[in-house]
Design a protein around this motif. Structure first.
Motif, PDB file in Angstrom:
ATOM      1  N   PRO A   1      -8.117  -4.431  -0.196  1.00  0.00           N
ATOM      2  CA  PRO A   1      -8.925  -4.576   1.024  1.00  0.00           C
ATOM      3  C   PRO A   1      -8.207  -5.301   2.150  1.00  0.00           C
ATOM      4  CG  PRO A   1     -10.174  -5.210  -0.946  1.00  0.00           C
ATOM      5  CD  PRO A   1      -8.737  -5.095  -1.348  1.00  0.00           C
ATOM      6  N   HIS A   2      -7.102  -6.011   1.871  1.00  0.00           N
ATOM      7  CA  HIS A   2      -6.429  -6.805   2.894  1.00  0.00           C
ATOM      8  C   HIS A   2      -5.119  -6.177   3.364  1.00  0.00           C
ATOM      9  CE1 HIS A   2      -8.636 -10.604   1.195  1.00  0.00           C
ATOM     10  NE2 HIS A   2      -9.425  -9.800   1.879  1.00  0.00           N
ATOM     11  N   ALA A   3      -4.930  -4.900   3.141  1.00  0.00           N
ATOM     12  CA  ALA A   3      -3.654  -4.270   3.493  1.00  0.00           C
ATOM     13  C   ALA A   3      -3.421  -4.200   4.997  1.00  0.00           C
ATOM     14  CB  ALA A   3      -3.592  -2.861   2.895  1.00  0.00           C
ATOM     15  N   HIS A   4      -4.459  -4.421   5.795  1.00  0.00           N
ATOM     16  CA  HIS A   4      -4.279  -4.425   7.246  1.00  0.00           C
ATOM     17  C   HIS A   4      -3.562  -5.683   7.722  1.00  0.00           C
ATOM     18  CE1 HIS A   4      -7.960  -6.564   6.329  1.00  0.00           C
ATOM     19  NE2 HIS A   4      -7.984  -7.087   7.526  1.00  0.00           N
ATOM     20  N   ARG A   5      -3.432  -6.686   6.841  1.00  0.00           N
ATOM     21  CA  ARG A   5      -2.727  -7.909   7.182  1.00  0.00           C
ATOM     22  C   ARG A   5      -1.272  -7.817   6.734  1.00  0.00           C
ATOM     23  NH1 ARG A   5      -7.192 -12.050   4.601  1.00  0.00           N
ATOM     24  NH2 ARG A   5      -8.980 -11.387   5.882  1.00  0.00           N
ATOM     25  N   ALA A   6      -0.390  -8.383   7.549  1.00  0.00           N
ATOM     26  CA  ALA A   6       1.030  -8.343   7.188  1.00  0.00           C
ATOM     27  C   ALA A   6       1.329  -9.271   6.013  1.00  0.00           C
ATOM     28  CB  ALA A   6       1.889  -8.721   8.386  1.00  0.00           C
ATOM     29  N   GLY A   7       0.579 -10.369   5.880  1.00  0.00           N
ATOM     30  CA  GLY A   7       0.834 -11.342   4.832  1.00  0.00           C
ATOM     31  C   GLY A   7      -0.250 -11.331   3.773  1.00  0.00           C
ATOM     32  N   GLY A   8       0.028 -11.996   2.678  1.00  0.00           N
ATOM     33  CA  GLY A   8      -0.955 -12.114   1.614  1.00  0.00           C
ATOM     34  C   GLY A   8      -0.327 -12.073   0.236  1.00  0.00           C
ATOM     35  N   HIS A   9      -1.132 -12.405  -0.778  1.00  0.00           N
ATOM     36  CA  HIS A   9      -0.656 -12.409  -2.163  1.00  0.00           C
ATOM     37  C   HIS A   9      -0.059 -11.060  -2.571  1.00  0.00           C
ATOM     38  CE1 HIS A   9      -2.585 -16.227  -3.305  1.00  0.00           C
ATOM     39  NE2 HIS A   9      -3.560 -15.861  -2.512  1.00  0.00           N
TER      40      HIS A   9
ATOM     41  N   LEU B   1       4.886   1.681   1.471  1.00  0.00           N
ATOM     42  CA  LEU B   1       4.192   2.506   0.484  1.00  0.00           C
ATOM     43  C   LEU B   1       4.681   3.945   0.524  1.00  0.00           C
ATOM     44  CD1 LEU B   1       0.529   1.180   0.686  1.00  0.00           C
ATOM     45  CD2 LEU B   1       2.118   0.958  -1.210  1.00  0.00           C
ATOM     46  N   PHE B   2       4.872   4.486   1.725  1.00  0.00           N
ATOM     47  CA  PHE B   2       5.359   5.853   1.829  1.00  0.00           C
ATOM     48  C   PHE B   2       6.772   5.964   1.250  1.00  0.00           C
ATOM     49  CE2 PHE B   2       2.491   7.138   5.626  1.00  0.00           C
ATOM     50  CZ  PHE B   2       1.460   7.390   4.739  1.00  0.00           C
ATOM     51  N   ALA B   3       7.594   4.932   1.505  1.00  0.00           N
ATOM     52  CA  ALA B   3       8.956   4.948   0.963  1.00  0.00           C
ATOM     53  C   ALA B   3       8.938   4.915  -0.560  1.00  0.00           C
ATOM     54  CB  ALA B   3       9.743   3.752   1.506  1.00  0.00           C
ATOM     55  N   ALA B   4       7.906   4.291  -1.138  1.00  0.00           N
ATOM     56  CA  ALA B   4       7.788   4.217  -2.594  1.00  0.00           C
ATOM     57  C   ALA B   4       7.132   5.460  -3.188  1.00  0.00           C
ATOM     58  CB  ALA B   4       6.990   2.978  -2.996  1.00  0.00           C
ATOM     59  N   GLY B   5       6.692   6.386  -2.343  1.00  0.00           N
ATOM     60  CA  GLY B   5       6.113   7.626  -2.837  1.00  0.00           C
ATOM     61  C   GLY B   5       4.632   7.560  -3.130  1.00  0.00           C
ATOM     62  N   ALA B   6       3.931   6.545  -2.630  1.00  0.00           N
ATOM     63  CA  ALA B   6       2.502   6.409  -2.902  1.00  0.00           C
ATOM     64  C   ALA B   6       1.690   7.315  -1.991  1.00  0.00           C
ATOM     65  CB  ALA B   6       2.061   4.965  -2.713  1.00  0.00           C
ATOM     66  N   THR B   7       0.515   7.689  -2.480  1.00  0.00           N
ATOM     67  CA  THR B   7      -0.495   8.348  -1.652  1.00  0.00           C
ATOM     68  C   THR B   7      -1.384   7.268  -1.050  1.00  0.00           C
ATOM     69  OG1 THR B   7      -0.498  10.314  -3.043  1.00  0.00           O
ATOM     70  CG2 THR B   7      -2.426   9.961  -1.634  1.00  0.00           C
ATOM     71  N   VAL B   8      -1.526   7.261   0.261  1.00  0.00           N
ATOM     72  CA  VAL B   8      -2.270   6.210   0.945  1.00  0.00           C
ATOM     73  C   VAL B   8      -3.505   6.825   1.606  1.00  0.00           C
ATOM     74  CG1 VAL B   8      -2.191   4.408   2.716  1.00  0.00           C
ATOM     75  CG2 VAL B   8      -0.141   4.929   1.372  1.00  0.00           C
ATOM     76  N   THR B   9      -4.667   6.237   1.355  1.00  0.00           N
ATOM     77  CA  THR B   9      -5.888   6.712   2.000  1.00  0.00           C
ATOM     78  C   THR B   9      -6.611   5.552   2.649  1.00  0.00           C
ATOM     79  OG1 THR B   9      -7.975   7.902   1.702  1.00  0.00           O
ATOM     80  CG2 THR B   9      -7.252   6.522  -0.128  1.00  0.00           C
ATOM     81  N   THR B  10      -7.008   5.724   3.900  1.00  0.00           N
ATOM     82  CA  THR B  10      -7.707   4.690   4.652  1.00  0.00           C
ATOM     83  C   THR B  10      -9.188   4.984   4.815  1.00  0.00           C
ATOM     84  OG1 THR B  10      -7.104   5.795   6.725  1.00  0.00           O
ATOM     85  CG2 THR B  10      -5.630   4.051   5.944  1.00  0.00           C
TER      86      THR B  10
ATOM     87  N   ASN C   1      -9.892  -0.853   4.700  1.00  0.00           N
ATOM     88  CA  ASN C   1      -9.914  -1.714   5.888  1.00  0.00           C
ATOM     89  C   ASN C   1      -8.703  -1.485   6.785  1.00  0.00           C
ATOM     90  OD1 ASN C   1     -12.359  -3.027   5.417  1.00  0.00           O
ATOM     91  ND2 ASN C   1     -11.413  -4.550   4.083  1.00  0.00           N
ATOM     92  N   GLY C   2      -7.893  -0.475   6.449  1.00  0.00           N
ATOM     93  CA  GLY C   2      -6.715  -0.172   7.243  1.00  0.00           C
ATOM     94  C   GLY C   2      -5.458  -0.731   6.606  1.00  0.00           C
ATOM     95  N   ILE C   3      -4.315  -0.435   7.239  1.00  0.00           N
ATOM     96  CA  ILE C   3      -3.030  -0.864   6.698  1.00  0.00           C
ATOM     97  C   ILE C   3      -2.080  -1.130   7.846  1.00  0.00           C
ATOM     98  CG2 ILE C   3      -2.267   1.537   6.409  1.00  0.00           C
ATOM     99  CD1 ILE C   3      -0.735   0.574   3.894  1.00  0.00           C
ATOM    100  N   SER C   4      -1.304  -2.208   7.743  1.00  0.00           N
ATOM    101  CA  SER C   4      -0.347  -2.539   8.799  1.00  0.00           C
ATOM    102  C   SER C   4       0.818  -1.556   8.758  1.00  0.00           C
ATOM    103  CB  SER C   4       0.162  -3.970   8.618  1.00  0.00           C
ATOM    104  OG  SER C   4       1.032  -4.048   7.502  1.00  0.00           O
TER     105      SER C   4
END
Length: 418
Positions: free
Chosen positions: A19-27, A58-67, A48-51
């Motif tokens: 849920p916090h992927a819109h923030r640049a920092g975090g655990h 994530l794209f470089a790692a080959g993940a599928t990302v959905t917002t 909640n979005g993604i920075s």
């Protein structure tokens, strides 16, 4: 403490909810792309979005990302809309309590209770989204809310693993009543705690719920910085005085005043790099006339590549905490330092952690809240730099590789009720 899985069979895929992927920092900042690059197909649900930096990783790692939920996932859309509406209400109430600081404590806590409901709704929407996109994949919430665990499983209609980093919200009547309505769903949830102290807090608050211990931070061979990388980063800074980095926001539990005062008391020249948010300008003003200090401030969240450059330039990083409820949570700063290979000055706020670190040559421990002791450590390090952590030290402290963590997450998920 859980021993990371060492089985050869990797899960067919994982749904990672952040849920916090819109923030640049975090655990989660390092863990999410690391897990996505572990060789396991990953669907990252970030409603909640993604920075931009996180999306690129994530794209470089080959993940599928959905917002957002799929169009046909009407329940996911409804839960997400409800979560956003409740969040707006919580913000309005929080602003009202700030204007009225004399309100009773229970009334001033009420906006935080509403915020927990909002987070639960977004988690439930994420679970329904993940289940529709990858029906058979284990679902892992990387930065889970610290309350309403069973309710998220019920509203999200999904068994899942929740990584809970700390417990700081007191449940009042509203949250207790909501939790009581879905108590039967608690066997569909496992709480994964980064330290024994955090697990003890959750066991007390949520008796009968499955709670386990596993460090959240991950380590991979590519994390460790080479001497050449460190020399290049150091060459970009002026002068040859030692460099200390202070990473992360200056929250009260991080005791920034002790660090500020320690640098005032040391008589050795230092370059100090401050990065993160919030940063208290009134505290920084104490350094304005300190001629032996060169201070650089990045009062914002920094992306992963910039964070790595800051650590690469550092002779030491400082981890300072106050004693109390947050003392036993996992220190992401310490874990970053050992992963990258940066010496550490750390307060003795957590007795269990202190006992584990006391024999490490790359650690210098100072008394919690004792600026004189920290100043002495700074003088000592300026005169005789500490050695770097070695590449195997992160694993010795219990950090898993992304591949082993993915296996263990799947094993825990498979043990839950469907």
């Amino acid at each position: 403490m859980i021993t990371p899985g060492h089985g050869e069979d990797r899960p067919a895929g994982l749904v990672l909810i952040e849920p916090h992927a819109h923030r640049a920092g975090g655990h989660w900042r390092h863990a999410l792309p690391a897990l996505a690059g572990s060789g396991v197909p990953v669907v990252a649900v970030v409603l909640n979005g993604i920075s931009p930096g996180n999306r690129t990783a994530l794209f470089a790692a080959g993940a599928t990302v959905t917002t957002h939920p799929p169009a046909r996932c009407t329940s996911g859309w409804a839960l997400l809309a409800a979560g956003r509406a409740v969040d707006r209400c919580a913000r309005i109430l929080l602003a009202a309590t700030r204007r009225n600081p004399r309100w009773p404590v229970r009334l001033r806590r009420f906006p935080h209770q509403i915020t927990m409901v909002s987070r639960c709704l977004v988690e439930a929407a994420s679970l329904r989204t993940g289940r529709m996109l990858a029906p058979a994949a284990p679902q892992i919430v990387l930065t889970a809310s610290e309350t309403l665990h069973s309710l998220a499983a019920a509203w999200g209609n999904a068994a899942h693993v929740r990584i809970v980093h700390e417990l700081y919200t007191t449940e009042d009547f509203l949250l207790r009543a909501l939790g009581a309505t879905v108590r039967r769903h608690r066997d569909r949830v496992a709480l994964l705690c980064p330290t024994p102290g955090v697990r003890d807090a959750f066991i007390t608050a949520f008796p009968g719920m499955t709670s386990m211990v596993m460090p959240f931070a991950l380590t991979a061979p590519t994390d460790y910085m080479s001497d050449n990388e460190r020399r290049a980063a150091r060459a970009a800074l002026p002068g040859e005085t030692p460099v200390a980095v202070l990473i992360g926001g200056w929250w009260p539990h991080k005791d920034p005043a002790t660090v500020i005062d320690a640098f005032r008391k040391t008589d050795r020249p230092w370059q100090v790099i401050v990065a993160g948010t919030p940063v208290d300008p009134t505290l920084l003003a104490h350094w304005d006339h300190m001629t032996h200090l060169t201070v650089t401030v990045h009062a914002r969240d920094v992306e992963s590549d910039e964070l790595r450059r800051l650590y690469a330039a550092a002779d030491v990083t400082i981890v300072s905490r106050v004693r109390g409820a947050t003392a036993t949570k996992e220190s992401g700063l310490l874990m970053d330092a050992v992963r990258y290979g940066v010496p550490v000055l750390i307060s003795d706020h957590d007795p269990a952690l202190t006992s584990r670190l006391r024999a490490e040559p790359w650690v210098r421990i100072f008394g919690t809240g004792d600026s004189g002791d920290l100043a002495g450590a700074l003088r000592s390090v300026a005169d005789a730099p500490l050695p770097r952590p070695q590449p195997g030290d992160a694993a010795r402290l219990g950090l898993s590789t992304p591949a082993h963590a993915a296996v263990r997450f799947a094993e825990i998920h498979d043990s839950l009720a469907p």
